[in-house]
Design an enzyme around this catalytic site. Structure first.
Site, mmCIF file in Angstrom:
data_model
loop_
_atom_site.group_PDB
_atom_site.id
_atom_site.type_symbol
_atom_site.label_atom_id
_atom_site.label_comp_id
_atom_site.label_asym_id
_atom_site.label_seq_id
_atom_site.Cartn_x
_atom_site.Cartn_y
_atom_site.Cartn_z
ATOM 1 N N ASP A 66 -1.504 -0.565 -8.161
ATOM 2 C CA ASP A 66 -2.228 -0.477 -6.710
ATOM 3 C C ASP A 66 -1.227 -0.746 -5.732
ATOM 4 O O ASP A 66 -0.234 -1.593 -5.754
ATOM 5 C CB ASP A 66 -3.505 -1.506 -6.671
ATOM 6 C CG ASP A 66 -4.544 -1.368 -7.764
ATOM 7 O OD1 ASP A 66 -4.844 -0.020 -8.155
ATOM 8 O OD2 ASP A 66 -5.264 -2.445 -8.119
HETATM 9 N N1 URA Z 1 -4.838 -3.213 -12.646
HETATM 10 C C1 URA Z 1 -5.320 -3.518 -11.419
HETATM 11 O O1 URA Z 1 -6.410 -3.889 -10.985
HETATM 12 N N2 URA Z 1 -4.522 -3.184 -10.581
HETATM 13 C C2 URA Z 1 -3.180 -2.685 -10.873
HETATM 14 O O2 URA Z 1 -2.419 -2.425 -9.969
HETATM 15 C C3 URA Z 1 -2.870 -2.571 -12.257
HETATM 16 C C4 URA Z 1 -3.693 -2.973 -13.103
#
Ligand code: URA
Length: 244
Positions: A106
């Site tokens: 993310d």
């Molecule tokens: N899980 C998440 O919620 N975000 C990420 O970036 C990776 C795994």
């Protein structure tokens, strides 16, 4: 090894477009085995011939494998019209080498992100049935349910009813009003850590990926910095993902 056109090899390795390579050759900037080569269509053996651009020796490799310490605030994409991408953090030459991220973090997630030109490698590490562990450190606000660890071990049921694979949840202490937990996943659903933590009563405020399979983020890499994986690291990742 099979012979390859000089310009094709240099384009594949990210030294520029075909037109740029041709201009460099015409300008006498490329040498093959120590002699200036002005013909971009000359055939070379990428393993046997010594090619250099200016003072820099060109090291042939079929694929690139990099680890990046992704900072928060950049998107896991090769191109975006509005936001900074992980690709823009790479040295200019590597931005043209056809690298793409292996899976996705993310925008606000930090830590270990792999980039490669090897589609089979990427697929093997991200395909759900390969079960390569990914370890995250999450800073969580709010109290997790007392049975959170057991729920993670059994397979958290997300708000939309999705049942996750069994995962590990281990406490890592508290600081600045957050409790830290280490979470080990064997799959990669959208926002998975955040959704699992939410299902257990908490809210992820900070998230960092520490490792993928046998590979741990190099502590010497500052946020935004990257380095090539060693041959041993590539081999270990391939073995862990079952492609070697
Ligand atoms: N899980 C998440 O919620 N975000 C990420 O970036 C990776 C795994």
């Amino acid at each position: 090894m099979a012979q390859l056109r000089l310009d094709k090899m240099l384009v594949n390795l990210g030294w520029g477009s075909r037109r740029e390579i041709a201009a460099m050759a015409r300008g006498g900037k490329i040498t093959v085995n120590g002699e200036v080569c002005r013909s971009p269509d000359r055939k070379v053996d990428p393993q046997a011939d010594k090619v250099a651009v200016g003072d820099e020796e060109v090291r042939y490799q079929e694929h690139y494998y990099l680890m990046l310490n992704k900072p928060a605030g950049v998107v896991t994409a090769t191109q975006d019209n509005f936001q900074q991408t992980v690709l823009s953090l790479l040295p200019a030459r590597l931005q043209k080498a056809g690298l793409f991220p292996v899976g996705r973090l993310d925008k606000d997630t930090e830590g270990l992100l792999l980039l490669t030109t090897d589609g089979a490698f990427s697929h093997a590490l991200t395909a759900p049935r390969r079960h390569v562990d990914k370890v995250y450190l999450a800073g969580v606000r709010g109290a997790l349910a007392p049975d959170a660890q057991a729920r993670f071990a059994q397979g958290v049921v997300l708000e939309d009813g999705t049942v996750c694979r069994p995962a590990l949840l281990a406490p890592e202490g508290a600081a600045d009003g957050l409790q830290y937990v280490r979470i080990t996943l064997r799959e990669g659903r959208f926002h998975q850590v955040k959704r699992m933590v939410r299902a257990a009563g908490g809210e992820v405020v900070t998230l960092r990926r520490l490792s993928v399979g046998p590979l741990t983020l190099d502590p010497a890499l500052a946020p935004g910095a990257c380095r090539a994986l060693t041959e041993g690291e590539v081999r270990a990742l391939k073995a862990a993902s079952g492609i070697e």
